[in-house]
Design a protein around this motif. Structure first.
Motif, PDB file in Angstrom:
ATOM      1  N   SER A   1       0.829  -1.211   0.000  1.00 19.07           N
ATOM      2  CA  SER A   1       0.000   0.000   0.000  1.00 19.07           C
ATOM      3  C   SER A   1       0.860   1.256   0.000  1.00 19.07           C
ATOM      4  O   SER A   1       0.554   2.239  -0.687  1.00 19.07           O
ATOM      5  N   ALA A   2       1.954   1.206   0.749  1.00 15.28           N
ATOM      6  CA  ALA A   2       2.833   2.373   0.844  1.00 15.28           C
ATOM      7  C   ALA A   2       3.483   2.688  -0.497  1.00 15.28           C
ATOM      8  O   ALA A   2       3.678   3.866  -0.843  1.00 15.28           O
ATOM      9  N   LYS A   3       3.836   1.667  -1.257  1.00 13.99           N
ATOM     10  CA  LYS A   3       4.491   1.890  -2.548  1.00 13.99           C
ATOM     11  C   LYS A   3       3.601   2.710  -3.476  1.00 13.99           C
ATOM     12  O   LYS A   3       4.093   3.544  -4.255  1.00 13.99           O
ATOM     13  N   VAL A   4       2.307   2.484  -3.418  1.00 13.88           N
ATOM     14  CA  VAL A   4       1.375   3.258  -4.248  1.00 13.88           C
ATOM     15  C   VAL A   4       1.400   4.724  -3.842  1.00 13.88           C
ATOM     16  O   VAL A   4       1.461   5.630  -4.679  1.00 13.88           O
ATOM     17  N   ARG A   5       1.393   4.979  -2.536  1.00 12.57           N
ATOM     18  CA  ARG A   5       1.424   6.362  -2.046  1.00 12.57           C
ATOM     19  C   ARG A   5       2.746   7.038  -2.370  1.00 12.57           C
ATOM     20  O   ARG A   5       2.783   8.237  -2.690  1.00 12.57           O
ATOM     21  N   ARG A   6       3.831   6.310  -2.290  1.00 11.52           N
ATOM     22  CA  ARG A   6       5.151   6.900  -2.512  1.00 11.52           C
ATOM     23  C   ARG A   6       5.374   7.286  -3.967  1.00 11.52           C
ATOM     24  O   ARG A   6       6.251   8.089  -4.269  1.00 11.52           O
ATOM     25  N   GLU A   7       4.582   6.715  -4.877  1.00  9.09           N
ATOM     26  CA  GLU A   7       4.711   7.070  -6.293  1.00  9.09           C
ATOM     27  C   GLU A   7       4.302   8.514  -6.546  1.00  9.09           C
ATOM     28  O   GLU A   7       4.730   9.127  -7.525  1.00  9.09           O
TER      29      GLU A   7
END
Length: 295
Positions: free
Chosen positions: A66-72
């Motif tokens: 989930s965090a990877k999506v936000r970090r994009e």
């Protein structure tokens, strides 16, 4: 029940932080593990440590996806959340190296499974069989993930083990030169292809892209000494050398708050090859709270 979980709580945080790269998310993962542990049938648990590591590893991998999506969509470079560490507990090479800013940045480019496998194997020495149980994969797939992750990290992170005395000396000289606007000394300390990453998260003014090259990095830091930084005059700021992410780092304070952290990565000649400057106030909570992590 509390005693057993408390015995391994520090280990669980250590695993979660290396997988997630942020202290806040790691704490949440540990809390989720506690909820699962407290509601489980512990009479069927033969090895509490392995059971808890499995829970927190899977929770952390889910959170990382989930965090990877936000970090994009993050504004500017994304850096891990700095934490204060204990020199005594991170004295071994593997523990200190796997929690460093430089390695955590590289780990960001791995898949959640590769990252979890790498952390469990390289930082904590779990066997492939134990890791397979923890991440709920076959041992063969775990070995393949470990091989990919190790090659990836080694290609992007040559392992130069600078002793702490040298690291502290270089950090002190760099800070003095930067605050004094001494470009000549800065140029002596910086490797030609040095890279500076600054993380303001859109909350404070920082470089929006990595600053590459000794000339540009030296100019960037020399300019800091000539103007207020985040509204605080240099004369009103203080800097403290601390144990930060397994090595020597700097915590900057002023106007009653933590303003930023800085860590340096050295090559085998002692020159600075990378700098990580975190100024996003949302990422300074673990440092502001002055909780030293023995991870």
């Amino acid at each position: 029940m509390n005693d057993v979980f408390g015995e391994y709580r520090n280990l669980l945080f250590s695993v979660a932080y290396r997988i997630l790269g942020t202290a806040a998310d790691a704490e949440d993962a540990v809390q989720d593990a506690w909820v699962k542990w407290s509601s489980s049938d512990r009479s069927q648990v033969a090895d509490p440590k392995a059971y808890l590591v499995r829970i927190v590893s899977n929770v952390a991998m889910d959170r990382l996806r989930s965090a990877k999506v936000r970090r994009e969509t993050y504004v500017g470079p994304w850096l891990p959340e700095p934490i204060l560490t204990s020199a005594a507990e991170t004295s071994t090479v593997d523990l200190a190296d796997t929690v460093s800013m430089a390695v955590l940045v590289v780990l960001e480019t791995l898949s959640p499974l590769e990252r979890a496998v790498f952390v469990l194997k390289e930082a904590f020495g779990f066997s492939y069989g134990e890791i397979a149980d923890a991440v709920e994969r076959s041992e063969a797939s775990v070995r393949q993930a470990a091989h990919r992750a190790r090659e990836h990290v080694q290609a992007r992170r040559p392992r130069f083990h600078t002793d702490r005395t040298r690291q502290r000396e270089v950090t002190e000289r760099f800070f003095a030169a930067a605050t004094g606007g001494d470009i000549n000394t800065l140029m002596q300390l910086l490797a030609p292809d040095v890279t500076l990453w600054t993380d303001g998260g859109g909350k404070v003014r920082q470089a929006m892209r990595p600053v590459i090259g000794a000339d540009k990095v030296a100019t960037w830091f020399a300019a800091i000494g000539t103007r207020p930084y985040q509204g605080v005059e240099i004369a009103d700021m203080s800097a403290e050398l601390v144990e930060l992410n397994g090595g020597v780092g700097v915590v900057f304070t002023g106007a009653g708050r933590v303003i930023a952290t800085l860590t340096l990565d050295l090559d085998d000649t002692g020159r600075i090859v990378a700098l990580h400057n975190v100024a996003n106030p949302d990422k300074l909570g673990a440092v502001t709270g002055r909780i030293v992590r023995e991870i």
